[in-house]
Design an enzyme around this catalytic site. Structure first.
Site, PDB file in Angstrom:
ATOM      1  N   LYS A  18      -0.547 -12.414   9.022  1.00 55.93           N
ATOM      2  CA  LYS A  18      -0.790 -12.490  10.468  1.00 55.93           C
ATOM      3  C   LYS A  18      -1.674 -13.690  10.763  1.00 55.93           C
ATOM      4  O   LYS A  18      -2.424 -14.188   9.921  1.00 55.93           O
ATOM      5  CB  LYS A  18      -1.430 -11.210  11.002  1.00 55.93           C
ATOM      6  CG  LYS A  18      -2.855 -10.911  10.485  1.00 55.93           C
ATOM      7  CD  LYS A  18      -3.963 -11.650  11.227  1.00 55.93           C
ATOM      8  CE  LYS A  18      -5.337 -11.384  10.629  1.00 55.93           C
ATOM      9  NZ  LYS A  18      -6.388 -12.300  11.151  1.00 55.93           N
ATOM     10  N   GLY A 105      -8.363 -14.517   0.840  1.00 51.37           N
ATOM     11  CA  GLY A 105      -9.564 -14.934   1.562  1.00 51.37           C
ATOM     12  C   GLY A 105      -9.300 -16.026   2.564  1.00 51.37           C
ATOM     13  O   GLY A 105     -10.084 -16.962   2.701  1.00 51.37           O
ATOM     14  N   ALA A 109      -4.937 -11.747   6.619  1.00 52.63           N
ATOM     15  CA  ALA A 109      -4.728 -10.312   6.376  1.00 52.63           C
ATOM     16  C   ALA A 109      -3.830 -10.047   5.178  1.00 52.63           C
ATOM     17  O   ALA A 109      -3.068  -9.083   5.175  1.00 52.63           O
ATOM     18  CB  ALA A 109      -4.174  -9.622   7.630  1.00 52.63           C
ATOM     19  N   GLY A 111      -4.511  -8.922   2.117  1.00 57.23           N
ATOM     20  CA  GLY A 111      -4.763  -7.618   1.514  1.00 57.23           C
ATOM     21  C   GLY A 111      -4.360  -6.480   2.427  1.00 57.23           C
ATOM     22  O   GLY A 111      -3.801  -5.467   1.980  1.00 57.23           O
ATOM     23  N   THR A 113      -2.017  -6.461   4.811  1.00 52.28           N
ATOM     24  CA  THR A 113      -0.568  -6.304   4.946  1.00 52.28           C
ATOM     25  C   THR A 113       0.041  -5.701   3.687  1.00 52.28           C
ATOM     26  O   THR A 113       1.019  -4.960   3.751  1.00 52.28           O
ATOM     27  CB  THR A 113       0.102  -7.637   5.332  1.00 52.28           C
ATOM     28  OG1 THR A 113       1.438  -7.378   5.766  1.00 52.28           O
ATOM     29  CG2 THR A 113       0.141  -8.629   4.173  1.00 52.28           C
ATOM     30  N   ASP A 145      -7.575  -4.206   9.882  1.00 54.73           N
ATOM     31  CA  ASP A 145      -6.351  -4.944  10.204  1.00 54.73           C
ATOM     32  C   ASP A 145      -5.084  -4.208   9.781  1.00 54.73           C
ATOM     33  O   ASP A 145      -3.979  -4.598  10.173  1.00 54.73           O
ATOM     34  CB  ASP A 145      -6.352  -6.319   9.526  1.00 54.73           C
ATOM     35  CG  ASP A 145      -7.304  -7.303  10.183  1.00 54.73           C
ATOM     36  OD1 ASP A 145      -7.716  -7.050  11.336  1.00 54.73           O
ATOM     37  OD2 ASP A 145      -7.627  -8.322   9.554  1.00 54.73           O
TER      38      ASP A 145
END
Length: 319
Positions: A18, A105, A109, A111, A113, A145
């Site tokens: 995203k 990082g 997002a 991680g 997703t 998220d």
């Protein structure tokens, strides 16, 4: 990991990254978290998760990226165990193979997703038949998220990002050039801490003021393509803190701003990924190809991306 033929015990999930088309930090909530007003958008830069059902209580994860933990601190493992505990069936298990394409990082997002794809995939693989809103509510326990990433598309996001108002329109035509310096990561907590130090005195303090700001965001037609030519309407508050302290972000934004026909140029989330919007994917891809040497000289990884109407795609066919 691919079975000899498609079957109901095997599934592939494509988990989309995203970007933030808009990010405002409104103030501090009563629980200590920041109150946010955002517009998030799924893009077709994706991780892939291959899942094979097990019935022996074992949850295994392996990845093509050695930086990825396969322990209980990984959001994929957290999501799988959270779902299993929800349905109170400890015999459920899975082997998951993660092909990591979204940089870590990066404010994309990646991680979150992956966790969303795990929840959606295992809901189908384990035949749990939970509804999307049930999965979104469950996912709030492990990440802000993740609820957005479950349904994806383009949504207004309030609270910590977990309060969603989906935007509906016929086509999402915009394309983008996305860049990231692979040598750095930005810690999201550090980004918010820095912003609070610099701008905390201007925080709103009352939920009535929060709601006025929410209604202002709601009043904008986020399907209007021309909106993204009006830089006054669009902002990323965290960029004001991260850009001056991160030369790689400064470099990325300057290079993207110099591209011909670029529209909105912004940092995504807490960075350091940055993007430039274009009229459509074909235009973004053309510009990327014409300027690929500039990105390479600047030490930036770069992608041409299209916008997606969903956050995760599931299938059990394979090639």
């Amino acid at each position: 990991m691919v079975p000899s033929k498609a079957n109901e015990d095997f599934l592939i999930a494509n988990a989309h990254a995203k970007i933030n088309l808009h990010l405002e930090v409104l103030g501090i909530r009563s629980d200590g978290f920041h109150e946010l007003a955002m517009v998030m958008q799924s893009i077709n830069l994706s991780d892939q998760l291959k899942m094979i059902k097990r019935v022996d209580n074992t949850i295994n994860l392996k990845s093509n990226n050695k930086e990825i933990s396969n322990g209980d601190d990984n959001l994929i493992i957290k999501a799988a165990k959270l779902l299993r505990n929800k349905v109170e069936n400890q015999e459920l298990g899975v082997d998951i193979e993660l092909e990591k394409n979204i940089p870590i990082g990066a404010g994309l997002a990646g991680g979150s997703t992956d966790a969303a794809a795990t929840l959606l995939g295992l809901n189908k693989l384990w035949k749990l038949n939970l509804k999307i809103d049930e999965l979104e509510n469950l996912s709030k326990e492990i990440g802000s998220d993740i609820p957005f990433c479950i349904s994806g598309g383009r949504q207004i996001c309030f609270g910590r990002g977990e309060i969603l108002e989906k935007l509906k329109f016929d086509q999402i035509q915009l394309g983008l050039v996305l860049v990231k310096d692979p040598s750095i990561q930005v810690s999201t907590p550090v980004a918010y801490k820095k912003y609070k130090e610099q701008f905390g005195e201007s925080y709103l303090e009352d939920d009535r003021d929060f709601e006025i700001k929410r209604n202002s965001i709601r009043s904008i037609d986020w399907s209007d393509q021309s909106l993204f030519d009006n830089r006054k309407e669009i902002q990323n508050d965290l960029q004001k803190s991260i850009r001056p302290m991160t030369p790689e972000v400064e470099k990325s934004l300057n290079l993207l701003s110099s591209l011909p026909d670029s529209r909105l140029v912004s940092m995504s989330g807490s960075g350091p990924s940055c993007f430039a919007l274009f009229q459509n994917y074909d235009q973004a891809n053309k510009v990327l190809k014409e300027h690929v040497n500039e990105f390479e000289r600047a030490g930036l990884s770069a992608w041409a991306c299209s916008m997606m109407s969903n956050g995760v795609e599931l299938r059990n066919e394979f090639t």
